[in-house]
Write a protein that holds these residues in place. Structure first.
Motif, PDB file in Angstrom:
ATOM      1  N   PHE A 105       0.829  -1.207   0.000  1.00  0.00           N
ATOM      2  CA  PHE A 105       0.000   0.000   0.000  1.00  0.00           C
ATOM      3  C   PHE A 105       0.860   1.253   0.000  1.00  0.00           C
ATOM      4  N   ASN A 106       1.947   1.231   0.738  1.00  0.00           N
ATOM      5  CA  ASN A 106       2.833   2.397   0.784  1.00  0.00           C
ATOM      6  C   ASN A 106       3.446   2.673  -0.585  1.00  0.00           C
ATOM      7  N   LEU A 107       3.804   1.590  -1.284  1.00  0.00           N
ATOM      8  CA  LEU A 107       4.421   1.761  -2.596  1.00  0.00           C
ATOM      9  C   LEU A 107       3.417   2.222  -3.636  1.00  0.00           C
ATOM     10  N   ASN A 108       2.156   1.831  -3.474  1.00  0.00           N
ATOM     11  CA  ASN A 108       1.140   2.163  -4.466  1.00  0.00           C
ATOM     12  C   ASN A 108       0.266   3.341  -4.056  1.00  0.00           C
ATOM     13  N   GLY A 109       0.670   4.067  -3.043  1.00  0.00           N
ATOM     14  CA  GLY A 109      -0.133   5.200  -2.618  1.00  0.00           C
ATOM     15  C   GLY A 109      -1.468   4.814  -2.027  1.00  0.00           C
ATOM     16  N   GLY A 110      -1.496   3.641  -1.369  1.00  0.00           N
ATOM     17  CA  GLY A 110      -2.737   3.209  -0.726  1.00  0.00           C
ATOM     18  C   GLY A 110      -3.635   2.382  -1.614  1.00  0.00           C
ATOM     19  N   LYS A 111      -3.191   2.059  -2.863  1.00  0.00           N
ATOM     20  CA  LYS A 111      -4.015   1.268  -3.767  1.00  0.00           C
ATOM     21  C   LYS A 111      -3.499  -0.160  -3.817  1.00  0.00           C
ATOM     22  N   GLY A 112      -4.388  -1.073  -4.113  1.00  0.00           N
ATOM     23  CA  GLY A 112      -3.963  -2.463  -4.218  1.00  0.00           C
ATOM     24  C   GLY A 112      -5.097  -3.425  -4.006  1.00  0.00           C
ATOM     25  N   GLY A 113      -6.313  -2.903  -3.840  1.00  0.00           N
ATOM     26  CA  GLY A 113      -7.462  -3.772  -3.705  1.00  0.00           C
ATOM     27  C   GLY A 113      -7.684  -4.203  -2.280  1.00  0.00           C
ATOM     28  N   SER A 114      -8.877  -4.677  -2.006  1.00  0.00           N
ATOM     29  CA  SER A 114      -9.216  -5.122  -0.669  1.00  0.00           C
ATOM     30  C   SER A 114      -8.480  -6.411  -0.333  1.00  0.00           C
ATOM     31  N   THR A 115      -8.162  -6.578   0.940  1.00  0.00           N
ATOM     32  CA  THR A 115      -7.413  -7.748   1.403  1.00  0.00           C
ATOM     33  C   THR A 115      -8.069  -8.295   2.656  1.00  0.00           C
ATOM     34  N   GLN A 116      -8.156  -9.612   2.759  1.00  0.00           N
ATOM     35  CA  GLN A 116      -8.694 -10.249   3.956  1.00  0.00           C
ATOM     36  C   GLN A 116      -7.706 -11.297   4.447  1.00  0.00           C
ATOM     37  N   PHE A 117      -7.689 -11.493   5.763  1.00  0.00           N
ATOM     38  CA  PHE A 117      -6.784 -12.457   6.397  1.00  0.00           C
ATOM     39  C   PHE A 117      -7.644 -13.461   7.154  1.00  0.00           C
ATOM     40  N   LEU A 118      -7.535 -14.727   6.769  1.00  0.00           N
ATOM     41  CA  LEU A 118      -8.421 -15.761   7.292  1.00  0.00           C
ATOM     42  C   LEU A 118      -7.607 -16.915   7.862  1.00  0.00           C
ATOM     43  N   GLN A 119      -8.267 -17.707   8.687  1.00  0.00           N
ATOM     44  CA  GLN A 119      -7.638 -18.902   9.257  1.00  0.00           C
ATOM     45  C   GLN A 119      -8.491 -20.124   8.970  1.00  0.00           C
ATOM     46  N   ILE A 120      -7.819 -21.285   8.919  1.00  0.00           N
ATOM     47  CA  ILE A 120      -8.504 -22.535   8.623  1.00  0.00           C
ATOM     48  C   ILE A 120      -7.995 -23.614   9.564  1.00  0.00           C
TER      49      ILE A 120
END
Length: 233
Positions: A105-120
């Protein structure tokens, strides 16, 4: 009456056989089509649409390798939104994924799409007996199915942890029934020099992985459908 009953049975039995044979032939045709199409790379496009991507993280070395691969090779605008999945007992991997995304995000100026972190849930913990792992494996499969229905990724990226096998199998089943065409990309760990890991062997032999990559030339010679990409670390 008996003759009429026998006639009905004779008419009923061929119908069942015909339907069964038809279903089997359709299933075989579908499998052959999937196997034929699965080995092909993603089609390039002048204006490619983003692809929802599931990234499976292992622990320790697996995660370090995957983070390095993502940092060097991943087209961030092309593969989004991104869903990171790690075992329920593995918190370090998701922390590393968080750091990676923050840097992106820092490199792209805050752009890069939504991200989710999940566990299984894990199918089997280290040292767990094979008998008790039957129940945990079933639980892991159910949880993996729920996650895949929720995410329905277009791309699955993994590099060897056992956590990826249920997810990849379900991705293949989704292709079979037409729920979602998920392309599975498997990168074998650099630690595997002479033979594949168990996860890699399963995905290779069952032809579940659409694209299979190895980091040692002798592995490519032993498993000719694999692609040799050199050292990615």
């Amino acid at each position: 009456m008996e003759n009429q009953h026998d006639d009905n049975c004779c008419l009923f039995t061929p119908s069942i056989i015909t339907v069964t044979v038809s279903v089997v032939l359709i299933a075989i045709t579908r499998v052959l089509y999937i196997l034929c199409q699965s080995g092909k790379p993603l089609r390039p496009s002048k204006s490619p649409k983003p692809l929802s991507t599931l990234i499976v993280l292992g622990s320790g070395g697996h995660t370090a390798e995957m983070i390095n691969v993502l940092n060097v090779l991943l087209q961030k605008d092309r593969f989004c939104p991104r869903f990171y999945v790690a075992a329920a007992t593995d918190n370090m991997s998701l922390q590393k994924a968080h750091l990676l995304e923050e840097n992106v995000f820092n490199l792209n100026g805050g752009k890069g799409g939504s991200t989710q972190f999940l566990q299984i849930y894990r199918s089997r913990e280290v040292g767990q007996s094979y008998i008790t792992s039957i129940g945990t494996t079933f639980l892991a499969l159910v949880h993996a199915l729920w996650l895949m229905i929720r995410i329905r990724p277009q791309v699955v990226l993994c590099n060897g942890p056992g956590t990826c096998v249920p997810l990849c199998v379900i991705a293949f089943l989704f292709k079979m029934v037409g729920v979602r065409w998920s392309s599975v990309f498997y990168v074998e760990s650099i630690a595997r020099v002479r033979k594949l890991s168990l996860s890699g062997l399963l995905l290779y032999k069952l032809r579940i992985a659409d694209q299979f990559f190895v980091q040692w030339p002798q592995l490519q010679r032993k498993y000719p459908r694999a692609h040799y990409v050199g050292c990615l670390m």
